[in-house]
Write a protein that holds these residues in place. Sequence first.
Motif, PDB file in Angstrom:
ATOM      1  N   ILE A 164      -2.441  -1.286  -3.549  1.00 48.78           N
ATOM      2  CA  ILE A 164      -3.361  -0.180  -3.300  1.00 48.78           C
ATOM      3  C   ILE A 164      -2.576   1.132  -3.268  1.00 48.78           C
ATOM      4  CG2 ILE A 164      -4.974   0.869  -1.662  1.00 48.78           C
ATOM      5  CD1 ILE A 164      -5.668  -1.947  -0.710  1.00 48.78           C
ATOM      6  N   ALA A 165      -3.025   2.084  -4.087  1.00 42.81           N
ATOM      7  CA  ALA A 165      -2.460   3.434  -4.062  1.00 42.81           C
ATOM      8  C   ALA A 165      -3.525   4.371  -3.525  1.00 42.81           C
ATOM      9  CB  ALA A 165      -2.046   3.859  -5.457  1.00 42.81           C
ATOM     10  N   ILE A 166      -3.167   5.133  -2.496  1.00 43.05           N
ATOM     11  CA  ILE A 166      -4.069   6.129  -1.924  1.00 43.05           C
ATOM     12  C   ILE A 166      -3.526   7.483  -2.348  1.00 43.05           C
ATOM     13  CG2 ILE A 166      -5.076   7.061   0.188  1.00 43.05           C
ATOM     14  CD1 ILE A 166      -4.479   4.313   1.504  1.00 43.05           C
ATOM     15  N   VAL A 167      -4.321   8.194  -3.155  1.00 38.82           N
ATOM     16  CA  VAL A 167      -3.857   9.448  -3.750  1.00 38.82           C
ATOM     17  C   VAL A 167      -4.865  10.562  -3.475  1.00 38.82           C
ATOM     18  CG1 VAL A 167      -2.586   8.229  -5.564  1.00 38.82           C
ATOM     19  CG2 VAL A 167      -4.925   8.983  -5.990  1.00 38.82           C
ATOM     20  N   PRO A 168      -4.397  11.810  -3.421  1.00 38.92           N
ATOM     21  CA  PRO A 168      -5.342  12.918  -3.242  1.00 38.92           C
ATOM     22  C   PRO A 168      -6.083  13.225  -4.537  1.00 38.92           C
ATOM     23  CG  PRO A 168      -3.097  13.758  -3.403  1.00 38.92           C
ATOM     24  CD  PRO A 168      -3.004  12.263  -3.431  1.00 38.92           C
ATOM     25  N   VAL A 221       0.858  -1.181   0.000  1.00 34.18           N
ATOM     26  CA  VAL A 221       0.000   0.000   0.000  1.00 34.18           C
ATOM     27  C   VAL A 221       0.895   1.232   0.000  1.00 34.18           C
ATOM     28  CG1 VAL A 221      -1.769   1.290   1.252  1.00 34.18           C
ATOM     29  CG2 VAL A 221      -1.801  -1.217   1.282  1.00 34.18           C
ATOM     30  N   VAL A 222       0.633   2.149  -0.923  1.00 37.18           N
ATOM     31  CA  VAL A 222       1.355   3.422  -0.983  1.00 37.18           C
ATOM     32  C   VAL A 222       0.336   4.529  -0.781  1.00 37.18           C
ATOM     33  CG1 VAL A 222       2.681   4.986  -2.443  1.00 37.18           C
ATOM     34  CG2 VAL A 222       3.141   2.530  -2.512  1.00 37.18           C
ATOM     35  N   LEU A 225      -0.509   2.027 -12.477  1.00 37.10           N
ATOM     36  CA  LEU A 225       0.126   0.739 -12.211  1.00 37.10           C
ATOM     37  C   LEU A 225      -0.467   0.015 -11.003  1.00 37.10           C
ATOM     38  CD1 LEU A 225       3.893   1.551 -12.885  1.00 37.10           C
ATOM     39  CD2 LEU A 225       2.304   0.290 -14.330  1.00 37.10           C
ATOM     40  N   ALA A 226      -1.052   0.757 -10.075  1.00 37.43           N
ATOM     41  CA  ALA A 226      -1.630   0.122  -8.872  1.00 37.43           C
ATOM     42  C   ALA A 226      -2.817  -0.751  -9.272  1.00 37.43           C
ATOM     43  CB  ALA A 226      -2.080   1.191  -7.889  1.00 37.43           C
TER      44      ALA A 226
END
Length: 196
Positions: free
Chosen positions: A103-107, A81-82, A133-134
């Motif tokens: 999992i990518a958590i982005v704003p 997770v990033v 890519l996530a």
Amino acid sequence: MVAAKQEETMSRDAILARIRRHRPAEAALPDIHAPAFITYQDRYAQFATLIAGLGGHALTLAPGQTVREAVDTHWPAQGRVVDTTQAIHDEAASPHDWADVDIAIVPGQLAVAENAAVWVSQDALAYRSLYFLAQRLVMVVPRDALVDTMRDAYARVGFAEHGFGSFISGSSRTADIEQSLVMGAHGAMAALVVFE
């Protein structure tokens, strides 16, 4: 040769004159500066319904709940997770370093009720590939940044310089002429929009 050219010109002129006589009346163009003509009583309900139809999900954080707690509840089984919404997060020397992200958590800067799209913008070159890519993408959007239409969204995004910017809606999908639907064809296989 001259007679043939004159006949061709007359024929062309006759055809164009006939087209002009039979064309429909011109319609007035809409006033693009008029007040918004599409508004939703419940923007969140509209957004959540549309994104569900696109294979994604939307949720609003409960009081005291963190984004990570919401993600852990929604997707209990996780790999790498990033979270780029935190002050301290993974760094990447190359965009290829995100190839194994589950999992990518982005704003997300804003969301659009009309089409369940989220505007994401990132100045750092190394993070651009993370969105695509996530395996699963979580976009975190402020509650007050949900607008009715794309017109409203573009008014907010404006003409500011963005290192990278894109509207992302739902999970990535494509279908061929045999009607075989493939999820995650050119981006995340699943999307979650969290309103905080």
